[in-house]
Design an enzyme around this catalytic site. Sequence first.
Site, PDB file in Angstrom:
ATOM      1  N   ARG A   1       0.841  -1.219   0.000  1.00 26.10           N
ATOM      2  CA  ARG A   1       0.000   0.000   0.000  1.00 26.10           C
ATOM      3  C   ARG A   1       0.868   1.258   0.000  1.00 26.10           C
ATOM      4  NH1 ARG A   1      -2.223   2.197   4.384  1.00 26.10           N
ATOM      5  NH2 ARG A   1      -2.425   0.201   5.443  1.00 26.10           N
TER       6      ARG A   1
ATOM      7  N   LYS B   1      -7.507   3.662 -19.777  1.00 31.75           N
ATOM      8  CA  LYS B   1      -7.707   4.033 -21.189  1.00 31.75           C
ATOM      9  C   LYS B   1      -6.405   3.867 -21.979  1.00 31.75           C
ATOM     10  CE  LYS B   1     -11.474   5.449 -19.136  1.00 31.75           C
ATOM     11  NZ  LYS B   1     -12.372   4.453 -18.599  1.00 31.75           N
TER      12      LYS B   1
ATOM     13  N   TYR C   1     -16.097  13.944 -16.717  1.00 32.65           N
ATOM     14  CA  TYR C   1     -16.563  12.548 -16.676  1.00 32.65           C
ATOM     15  C   TYR C   1     -17.595  12.435 -15.536  1.00 32.65           C
ATOM     16  CZ  TYR C   1     -16.687   7.773 -15.105  1.00 32.65           C
ATOM     17  OH  TYR C   1     -17.140   6.568 -14.654  1.00 32.65           O
TER      18      TYR C   1
ATOM     19  N   ASP D   1      -7.165  16.702 -15.964  1.00 34.38           N
ATOM     20  CA  ASP D   1      -7.349  15.288 -16.324  1.00 34.38           C
ATOM     21  C   ASP D   1      -6.932  15.156 -17.785  1.00 34.38           C
ATOM     22  OD1 ASP D   1      -8.391  12.837 -17.255  1.00 34.38           O
ATOM     23  OD2 ASP D   1      -9.967  12.845 -15.743  1.00 34.38           O
TER      24      ASP D   1
HETATM   25  O1  7XF Z   1     -11.793   5.124 -12.575  1.00 29.67           O
HETATM   26  P1  7XF Z   1     -11.610   4.964 -14.056  1.00 29.67           P
HETATM   27  O2  7XF Z   1     -10.302   4.341 -14.420  1.00 29.67           O
HETATM   28  O3  7XF Z   1     -12.793   4.340 -14.714  1.00 29.67           O
HETATM   29  O4  7XF Z   1     -11.464   6.446 -14.666  1.00 29.67           O
HETATM   30  C1  7XF Z   1     -12.333   7.488 -14.394  1.00 29.67           C
HETATM   31  C2  7XF Z   1     -12.206   8.514 -15.462  1.00 29.67           C
HETATM   32  C3  7XF Z   1     -11.475   9.658 -15.209  1.00 29.67           C
HETATM   33  N1  7XF Z   1     -11.339  10.626 -16.125  1.00 29.67           N
HETATM   34  C4  7XF Z   1     -11.889  10.511 -17.339  1.00 29.67           C
HETATM   35  C5  7XF Z   1     -11.723  11.612 -18.325  1.00 29.67           C
HETATM   36  C6  7XF Z   1     -12.623   9.366 -17.663  1.00 29.67           C
HETATM   37  O5  7XF Z   1     -13.166   9.295 -18.877  1.00 29.67           O
HETATM   38  C7  7XF Z   1     -12.792   8.357 -16.704  1.00 29.67           C
HETATM   39  C8  7XF Z   1     -13.549   7.127 -16.989  1.00 29.67           C
HETATM   40  N2  7XF Z   1     -14.400   7.212 -18.090  1.00 29.67           N
HETATM   41  C9  7XF Z   1     -15.052   6.055 -18.688  1.00 29.67           C
HETATM   42  C10 7XF Z   1     -15.849   6.579 -19.892  1.00 29.67           C
HETATM   43  O6  7XF Z   1     -16.069   7.806 -20.002  1.00 29.67           O
HETATM   44  O7  7XF Z   1     -16.210   5.786 -20.740  1.00 29.67           O
HETATM   45  C11 7XF Z   1     -15.852   5.351 -17.645  1.00 29.67           C
HETATM   46  C12 7XF Z   1     -16.891   4.424 -18.066  1.00 29.67           C
HETATM   47  S1  7XF Z   1     -18.341   4.521 -17.002  1.00 29.67           S
END
Ligand code: 7XF
Length: 398
Positions: free
Chosen positions: A59, A211, A112, A186
Amino acid sequence: MTDKNIGISTMAIHTGNMRDTQYHALTMPIYQSSTFYFDTCEEGGRKFAGQEDGFVYTRLGNPTTAVVEKKVAALEGAEAAAATASGIGAITSAIWSIASAGKQIIADKTLYGCTFSFLAHGISKYGVEVKFIDTSDIEQVKANLKENTCIVYLETPANPNLKIADLELIAKTVHAYNKDIKVICDNTFATPYTQQPLSLGCDVVVHSATKYINGHGDVIAGFVAGSAELISQVKLVGIKDMTGAVLGPQEAFYIMRGLKTFELRMQRHFENAKLVAEFLDKSDKVTKVYYPGLESHPNHNVAAKQMKRGFGAMMSFEVKGGKAAGMKFCNALKLCTIAVSLGDAETLVEHPASMTHSTYSAAELAEAGISEGLVRLSIGLENGEDIVADIKQALDQI
Ligand code: 7XF
């Protein structure tokens, strides 16, 4: 390897690597261990007190994870990075490390869905004031800065409508008001392949590494990158005590593997996206395309200035006939898959209002510029002409 002048692929493949002096394994081993032994109690005490380097408990740090942290730090041009169990783990660990009761966070209203939810309904329960604005309008940024502002938070390009904010102008304006305010960007949609927010004056970069950074749709992960001092806070407070959102060594290994082809993947993603955006832009079935690479995008010039190697592989659009026609289009796709997430090898399509941004109320969606009919595409690594052909046949059916 930490030379700033080496290329992106060289960095992604070599930076931070440790030589396995025991067995000479070429790839970094997965140190699948929750804890690390001490030869003596005194040694344990020194390591806990930070008087001696070394790993103590996963951790708090892990050798496999440490390598991938160095790679992401190098790619973002950061002094350090902290790996987290998800993108939301990165965002919340960073924000919990900086904000406190009585402080104000200025955040863009287009984010998001779960980031929006954390800011609007999560941290605001603990005495932190959150003001949602449009950061692409610098006058709104200026008008909302206050003595107790601690964070300015934004995405550019923003999920899901690809809104662009001027990072250099925002960072300069915010820091002229108070240099201690942290500008957090972000960078998930752009990636460090094309945009490095820290080099434009921002203080912190957060990522969903689920991603493009991992790139293969098989891991949930995140990163925070910034100064060594801030990352130390994120690790010792945000991750260790507040969220516990630790990345496992197995996931770190997958990300390391994904990063070896990061630059190659991004080049192909961008090439394919350009083809698709140009096709959509010309289609008479499509009423509006949101892609920063098109000259019709309201902030195309800002995107061209800060996205050095192209405009990303995310786009959204509206079709004639609104939401019903948009749904029909998605259902008619054969190659492209209906799924949330992005940055995978497969081209993915989704409906933000009912999926990724369903945490917004109808009024909040309208306020954030996310229409009911908006369709979002994550352009994958297939052959570009095949993606275009699938989109064409689906549009022909509406
Ligand atoms: O916790 P995750 O790895 O899912 O990431 C959260 C997140 C943070 N910043 C941005 C710009 C994101 O697009 C996301 C996650 N987005 C996905 C999407 O928009 O498709 C989550 C699917 S519900």
